[in-house]
Design a protein around this motif. Structure first.
Motif, PDB file in Angstrom:
ATOM      1  N   GLN A   1       0.834  -1.197   0.000  1.00 31.19           N
ATOM      2  CA  GLN A   1       0.000   0.000   0.000  1.00 31.19           C
ATOM      3  C   GLN A   1       0.870   1.248   0.000  1.00 31.19           C
ATOM      4  OE1 GLN A   1      -2.838  -0.039   3.207  1.00 31.19           O
ATOM      5  NE2 GLN A   1      -3.606  -2.078   2.709  1.00 31.19           N
TER       6      GLN A   1
ATOM      7  N   ALA B   1      -0.381   5.449  -4.967  1.00 36.38           N
ATOM      8  CA  ALA B   1      -0.782   4.253  -5.699  1.00 36.38           C
ATOM      9  C   ALA B   1      -0.339   4.348  -7.151  1.00 36.38           C
ATOM     10  CB  ALA B   1      -2.295   4.092  -5.622  1.00 36.38           C
TER      11      ALA B   1
ATOM     12  N   THR C   1      -1.262  -0.212  -4.232  1.00 36.43           N
ATOM     13  CA  THR C   1      -2.636   0.238  -4.064  1.00 36.43           C
ATOM     14  C   THR C   1      -2.702   1.436  -3.111  1.00 36.43           C
ATOM     15  OG1 THR C   1      -3.027  -1.302  -2.247  1.00 36.43           O
ATOM     16  CG2 THR C   1      -3.500  -2.068  -4.478  1.00 36.43           C
TER      17      THR C   1
END
Length: 266
Positions: free
Chosen positions: A181, A232, A262
């Motif tokens: 992430q 991201a 992400t």
């Protein structure tokens, strides 16, 4: 293949290296198959010259191994279909290499390119040398090989353990590479020949970024490093051994991994 390696070498000599990579169109999918691209690129993940005559190893979630050959056709990129018969993570791996010559210039080893002076910038604007940079006889050339191990991961439905590849420089993720992430630190363990690789350079480049725009990460004495992806998107993670311009050059190894990052979970 020689034509593409020559292009890669010249680009490398021009200090704006075209490096190879492999990347799927999606890192997480429910598809039964997905397109995978491979190419040489100057800006990260923006293909310019197709990576041809290279065979990819595909390690499936059950650890069985298949091979894939990119299909010819495009000049800018080569592609193949990755079949996804079962859930889990598929590991993609291939190797590309080309020769690199070095010579000593002002007591430092520099890449040598046999290029005319009117085809390149001034010496002050480049980190390689050409015949015109020397007065009289050229110094002895030293032959080396630059080898890239290119990798990526595709997860169908859910992530599973990634496979170990034969890359000389191993990169282990504390976080699954398909569950990274943005803005969350990712811990890496770097090794070579089974030993921690402390003298390493770690770069991350967002899609479209040049080498000059790369973000670097410090490497600890135990071969660990922490990297944080700012937002991201698609990235290249590049790991190599640190280069000392005063030391005699040797064969160079790079591991280049494409990743999909992400947005941070709320």
């Amino acid at each position: 293949m020689k034509k593409y390696l020559a292009l890669a070498l010249l680009a490398c000599a021009q200090a704006q290296a075209h490096a190879p990579y492999v990347a799927p169109l999606a890192y997480i999918t429910d598809n039964t198959q997905i397109t995978v691209l491979s190419a040489y690129a100057e800006q990260a993940l923006q293909p310019e010259y197709a990576l041809k005559d290279v065979q990819f190893s595909i390690i499936q979630p059950d650890q069985t191994q298949l091979t894939a050959q990119p299909q010819p056709g495009l000049k800018s990129a080569a592609a193949f279909d990755l079949k996804l018969p079962e859930k889990g993570t598929y590991t993609l791996y291939a190797k590309a290499a080309h020769p690199v010559q070095y010579v000593q210039h002002n007591k430092q080893w520099k890449i040598f390119a046999d290029v005319a002076a009117d085809k390149v910038p001034a010496l002050s604007e480049r980190d390689f040398v050409i015949p015109g940079d020397f007065k009289g006889k050229l110094p002895k050339k030293l032959d080396t090989v630059r080898e890239w191990s290119i990798q990526s991961y595709v997860s169908k439905g859910a992530a599973s353990a990634v496979a170990v590849t034969p890359a000389p420089i191993q990169v282990s993720f504390q976080t699954h590479p398909n569950e990274i992430q943005a803005q969350r630190p990712v811990q890496l363990q770097l090794s070579k020949a089974g030993k921690p690789l402390a003298q390493a350079e770690v770069l991350i480049r967002a899609q479209g970024a040049s080498e000059q725009q790369a973000q670097s990460a410090a490497v600890n004495a135990d071969g660990t490093a922490s990297v944080t992806f700012p937002q991201a998107g698609s990235y290249l993670l590049e790991v190599s051994e640190a280069n000392d311009p005063k030391a005699t050059p040797k064969n160079q190894h790079y591991t280049i991994i494409s990743l999909g990052v992400t947005a941070p979970a709320s």
